[in-house]
Design a protein around this motif. Structure first.
Motif, PDB file in Angstrom:
ATOM      1  N   ASP A 187       3.058   9.243  15.671  1.00 15.14           N
ATOM      2  CA  ASP A 187       3.321   7.930  15.783  1.00 15.14           C
ATOM      3  C   ASP A 187       2.347   7.195  16.368  1.00 15.14           C
ATOM      4  OD1 ASP A 187       6.055   7.752  14.169  1.00 15.14           O
ATOM      5  OD2 ASP A 187       6.340   9.514  15.964  1.00 15.14           O
ATOM      6  N   LEU A 188       1.877   7.822  17.670  1.00 15.13           N
ATOM      7  CA  LEU A 188       0.767   6.957  18.285  1.00 15.13           C
ATOM      8  C   LEU A 188      -0.291   7.976  18.840  1.00 15.13           C
ATOM      9  CD1 LEU A 188      -0.483   4.321  19.784  1.00 15.13           C
ATOM     10  CD2 LEU A 188       1.102   4.663  21.435  1.00 15.13           C
ATOM     11  N   SER A 189      -1.562   8.089  18.854  1.00 14.37           N
ATOM     12  CA  SER A 189      -2.587   8.626  19.327  1.00 14.37           C
ATOM     13  C   SER A 189      -3.365   7.853  20.176  1.00 14.37           C
ATOM     14  CB  SER A 189      -3.249   9.319  18.063  1.00 14.37           C
ATOM     15  OG  SER A 189      -3.975   8.467  17.421  1.00 14.37           O
ATOM     16  N   TYR A 190      -4.400   8.686  21.079  1.00 14.92           N
ATOM     17  CA  TYR A 190      -5.345   8.276  21.819  1.00 14.92           C
ATOM     18  C   TYR A 190      -6.488   9.341  21.665  1.00 14.92           C
ATOM     19  CZ  TYR A 190      -8.171   6.913  25.455  1.00 14.92           C
ATOM     20  OH  TYR A 190      -9.364   6.276  26.428  1.00 14.92           O
ATOM     21  N   LEU A 191      -7.621   8.699  21.654  1.00 15.90           N
ATOM     22  CA  LEU A 191      -8.907   9.553  21.614  1.00 15.90           C
ATOM     23  C   LEU A 191     -10.014   8.972  22.739  1.00 15.90           C
ATOM     24  CD1 LEU A 191     -10.668  11.799  20.585  1.00 15.90           C
ATOM     25  CD2 LEU A 191     -11.590  10.305  18.583  1.00 15.90           C
ATOM     26  N   LEU A 206       1.277   4.880  26.449  1.00 17.12           N
ATOM     27  CA  LEU A 206       1.380   6.066  25.543  1.00 17.12           C
ATOM     28  C   LEU A 206       2.360   7.108  26.134  1.00 17.12           C
ATOM     29  CD1 LEU A 206      -0.938   7.810  23.392  1.00 17.12           C
ATOM     30  CD2 LEU A 206       0.462   9.377  24.661  1.00 17.12           C
ATOM     31  N   ILE A 207       2.139   7.563  27.607  1.00 14.63           N
ATOM     32  CA  ILE A 207       2.753   8.689  28.078  1.00 14.63           C
ATOM     33  C   ILE A 207       4.067   8.128  28.331  1.00 14.63           C
ATOM     34  CG2 ILE A 207       2.950  10.150  30.214  1.00 14.63           C
ATOM     35  CD1 ILE A 207      -0.205  10.219  30.300  1.00 14.63           C
ATOM     36  N   GLU A 208       4.500   6.881  29.148  1.00 14.00           N
ATOM     37  CA  GLU A 208       5.856   6.481  29.494  1.00 14.00           C
ATOM     38  C   GLU A 208       6.621   6.288  27.993  1.00 14.00           C
ATOM     39  OE1 GLU A 208       9.105   5.720  31.279  1.00 14.00           O
ATOM     40  OE2 GLU A 208       7.403   6.719  32.112  1.00 14.00           O
ATOM     41  N   PRO A 209       5.843   5.667  26.882  1.00 14.57           N
ATOM     42  CA  PRO A 209       6.700   5.726  25.794  1.00 14.57           C
ATOM     43  C   PRO A 209       7.034   6.791  25.172  1.00 14.57           C
ATOM     44  CG  PRO A 209       4.960   3.860  25.655  1.00 14.57           C
ATOM     45  CD  PRO A 209       4.624   4.704  27.038  1.00 14.57           C
ATOM     46  N   PRO A 299      -5.648 -10.998  17.754  1.00 19.74           N
ATOM     47  CA  PRO A 299      -4.291 -10.437  17.926  1.00 19.74           C
ATOM     48  C   PRO A 299      -3.144 -10.924  17.289  1.00 19.74           C
ATOM     49  CG  PRO A 299      -5.575 -11.100  19.798  1.00 19.74           C
ATOM     50  CD  PRO A 299      -6.562 -11.573  18.887  1.00 19.74           C
ATOM     51  N   ASP A 300      -2.404  -9.721  17.052  1.00 19.67           N
ATOM     52  CA  ASP A 300      -1.197  -9.963  15.958  1.00 19.67           C
ATOM     53  C   ASP A 300      -1.688 -10.064  14.435  1.00 19.67           C
ATOM     54  OD1 ASP A 300       0.544 -10.151  18.524  1.00 19.67           O
ATOM     55  OD2 ASP A 300       0.070 -12.473  18.558  1.00 19.67           O
ATOM     56  N   ARG A 301      -2.494 -10.032  14.253  1.00 18.74           N
ATOM     57  CA  ARG A 301      -3.235 -10.349  12.826  1.00 18.74           C
ATOM     58  C   ARG A 301      -3.862  -9.075  12.637  1.00 18.74           C
ATOM     59  NH1 ARG A 301      -5.807 -14.711  12.104  1.00 18.74           N
ATOM     60  NH2 ARG A 301      -8.180 -13.848  11.927  1.00 18.74           N
ATOM     61  N   GLU A 302      -4.918  -8.486  13.453  1.00 19.76           N
ATOM     62  CA  GLU A 302      -5.724  -7.286  13.185  1.00 19.76           C
ATOM     63  C   GLU A 302      -5.732  -6.334  14.266  1.00 19.76           C
ATOM     64  OE1 GLU A 302      -9.353 -10.314  11.254  1.00 19.76           O
ATOM     65  OE2 GLU A 302      -9.369  -9.893  13.208  1.00 19.76           O
ATOM     66  N   ILE A 303      -5.153  -6.708  15.496  1.00 20.18           N
ATOM     67  CA  ILE A 303      -4.618  -5.629  16.416  1.00 20.18           C
ATOM     68  C   ILE A 303      -3.479  -6.322  17.292  1.00 20.18           C
ATOM     69  CG2 ILE A 303      -6.335  -6.930  18.197  1.00 20.18           C
ATOM     70  CD1 ILE A 303      -7.389  -4.217  18.971  1.00 20.18           C
ATOM     71  N   LEU A 304      -2.639  -5.223  17.612  1.00 24.72           N
ATOM     72  CA  LEU A 304      -1.660  -5.195  18.738  1.00 24.72           C
ATOM     73  C   LEU A 304      -1.872  -5.159  20.022  1.00 24.72           C
ATOM     74  CD1 LEU A 304       0.767  -3.867  16.083  1.00 24.72           C
ATOM     75  CD2 LEU A 304       0.361  -6.237  16.083  1.00 24.72           C
ATOM     76  N   CYS A 305      -1.303  -6.085  20.865  1.00 22.31           N
ATOM     77  CA  CYS A 305      -1.583  -5.949  22.082  1.00 22.31           C
ATOM     78  C   CYS A 305      -0.246  -6.049  23.092  1.00 22.31           C
ATOM     79  CB  CYS A 305      -2.639  -7.043  22.888  1.00 22.31           C
ATOM     80  SG  CYS A 305      -3.987  -7.173  21.931  1.00 22.31           S
ATOM     81  N   PRO A 306       0.474  -4.971  23.096  1.00 25.58           N
ATOM     82  CA  PRO A 306       1.869  -5.046  23.785  1.00 25.58           C
ATOM     83  C   PRO A 306       1.489  -4.440  25.320  1.00 25.58           C
ATOM     84  CG  PRO A 306       1.513  -2.735  22.798  1.00 25.58           C
ATOM     85  CD  PRO A 306       0.486  -3.886  22.305  1.00 25.58           C
ATOM     86  N   ASP A 307       2.359  -5.184  26.151  1.00 23.12           N
ATOM     87  CA  ASP A 307       2.198  -5.076  27.742  1.00 23.12           C
ATOM     88  C   ASP A 307       2.806  -4.094  28.389  1.00 23.12           C
ATOM     89  OD1 ASP A 307       0.134  -7.032  27.694  1.00 23.12           O
ATOM     90  OD2 ASP A 307       1.869  -8.618  27.749  1.00 23.12           O
ATOM     91  N   THR A 308       4.128  -3.642  27.668  1.00 29.68           N
ATOM     92  CA  THR A 308       4.901  -2.833  28.481  1.00 29.68           C
ATOM     93  C   THR A 308       5.481  -1.552  27.674  1.00 29.68           C
ATOM     94  OG1 THR A 308       6.737  -3.815  27.513  1.00 29.68           O
ATOM     95  CG2 THR A 308       5.907  -4.737  29.425  1.00 29.68           C
ATOM     96  N   PRO A 309       5.969  -0.429  27.896  1.00 27.52           N
ATOM     97  CA  PRO A 309       6.284   0.762  27.200  1.00 27.52           C
ATOM     98  C   PRO A 309       7.345   0.237  26.200  1.00 27.52           C
ATOM     99  CG  PRO A 309       6.212   1.343  29.575  1.00 27.52           C
ATOM    100  CD  PRO A 309       5.838  -0.057  29.404  1.00 27.52           C
ATOM    101  N   ASP A 310       8.227  -0.537  26.745  1.00 27.81           N
ATOM    102  CA  ASP A 310       9.374  -1.114  25.636  1.00 27.81           C
ATOM    103  C   ASP A 310       8.653  -1.678  24.367  1.00 27.81           C
ATOM    104  OD1 ASP A 310      11.454   0.292  27.183  1.00 27.81           O
ATOM    105  OD2 ASP A 310      11.818  -1.552  27.992  1.00 27.81           O
TER     106      ASP A 310
END
Length: 377
Positions: A187-191, A206-209, A299-310
């Motif tokens: 569902d979500l990765s990081y490299l 990532l880890i807390e989610p 942001p919101d159109r080409e990339i998403l920037c959430p601030d919290t695990p939730d």
């Protein structure tokens, strides 16, 4: 009128090995596209054991790669450096100050510094701890090519005396990072290679989610993570991935995470090479925030920037599939339109020719090489 081809020599951290660094893929994309413009490129790389053990491009077909063991052996390449139309010294080159001294003394063409780590470099210069660039050298390079744009460019000229500071962002080779149609495994990765100042963001986004959503699947790829990190059971760890495996890794994820180092966030206008590479594959990006991001991807159109695990979990659970695909496609189109290796090579070409035009024929060098113990000039 067709401009004549250039003979370019680059002394960079590594071209042959992508292990533990983002420099190699940056140089590969840029120099391959630069050579495609008809120029001749030679890359001089310090032969060090940690890259020698992990070389994934020992014989590039777009440039000549030459290894040197130490400063004494670098002297064997003096004629090559003297004859070049332009010579670029990169950040994090081993004994980079001494290497820069030689280039500034020997080169007769344009002398440029390419900083793929600008905010870290400036922090080191202020602290007196930068091992690859001397503050006094900056005024003697004809051109300062910076990974970071925005206000940092003015700072380089005003506070450090750079004759010309120009942004040269990282880029992506679209052929090396194509869009792939794969069934997502995560569902979500990081490299990315481990870095202490990136770890809090990785923990938050990532880890807390992953801890809160044991039903979802996560992956982290990259070397040098400490053994003491407690990875949730639903996080797959991959120690190292060669560049040719990156597109499939990104394609195996519904979303992938971009994490920016603290100094880069503080400076702003510092898009990482991983951001461009992931976007090129069409995998939707989740990212931290920094000034200037909107000039790269909206942001919101080409990339998403959430601030919290939730907020991350809300994206992973609630975003409609059609919207997810649309964001990934929009990012890919934006990167290919403005940030491909071909675009960046054209910028480099223009910057080098501009610097050559600024130099007065026969002007004396400002810099004179300082002796290094045990090594003759």
């Amino acid at each position: 009128m067709t401009e004549s081809p250039l003979r370019l020599v680059v002394l960079g951290l590594s071209l042959s090995s992508s292990w533990g660094n983002g420099h190699a893929t940056t140089y590969r994309a840029l120099l391959k596209a630069f050579a495609a413009r008809g120029h001749t490129v030679t890359f001089l790389e310090r032969d060090v054991p940690w890259y020698a053990a992990h070389r994934d491009l020992p014989d590039p077909d777009f440039c000549r790669l030459m290894l040197y063991a130490d400063l004494s052996e670098l002297r064997a390449h003096r004629g090559l450096i003297e004859a070049a139309d332009a010579v670029i010294v990169g950040s994090y080159v081993p004994e980079g100050i001494a290497v820069g001294n030689r280039v500034l003394s020997w080169a007769r063409g344009v002398r440029a510094f390419y900083d793929i780590d600008t905010p870290i470099t400036l922090t080191g210069l202020e602290a007196g701890t930068c091992a690859y660039l001397g503050r006094a050298q900056i005024r003697d390079y004809d051109l300062y090519l910076s990974f970071t744009g925005g206000p940092t460019l003015e700072r380089l000229e005003r506070d450090y005396g750079a004759p010309a500071a120009r942004a040269l962002y990282c880029s992506v080779d679209p052929q090396a990072y194509p869009a792939l149609d794969r069934e997502p495994a995560y569902d979500l990765s990081y490299l990315g290679t481990y870095s202490p100042d990136r770890q809090p963001t990785l923990e938050r986004l990532l880890i807390e989610p992953a801890r809160r959503a044991p039903d979802l699947r996560f992956a982290v790829g990259g070397p040098q993570y400490p053994a003491g990190i407690e990875w949730p059971a639903n996080v797959t760890r991959i120690d190292h991935l060669a560049p040719d495996a990156h597109p499939a890794f990104y394609a195996s994820s519904r979303y992938t995470l971009n994490v920016t180092r603290a100094d880069m966030i503080a400076a702003g206008w510092s898009p990482s090479v991983r951001l461009f590479e992931a976007a090129s594959t069409g995998t939707p990006l989740i990212s931290d925030r920094w000034d200037g991001l909107e000039t790269i991807l909206a942001p919101d159109r080409e990339i998403l920037c959430p601030d919290t695990p939730d907020a991350v979990l809300a994206i992973l659970r609630d975003r409609p599939e059609a919207e997810r695909r649309r964001i990934g496609t929009a990012a890919r189109e934006a990167v290919l339109a403005r940030h491909s290796a071909a675009h960046r090579a054209a910028e480099l070409d223009a910057h080098l020719r501009e610097a050559a035009d600024r130099r007065r024929p026969g002007a004396p060098l400002l810099f004179r090489e300082a002796p290094v113990e045990g090594v003759s000039a």
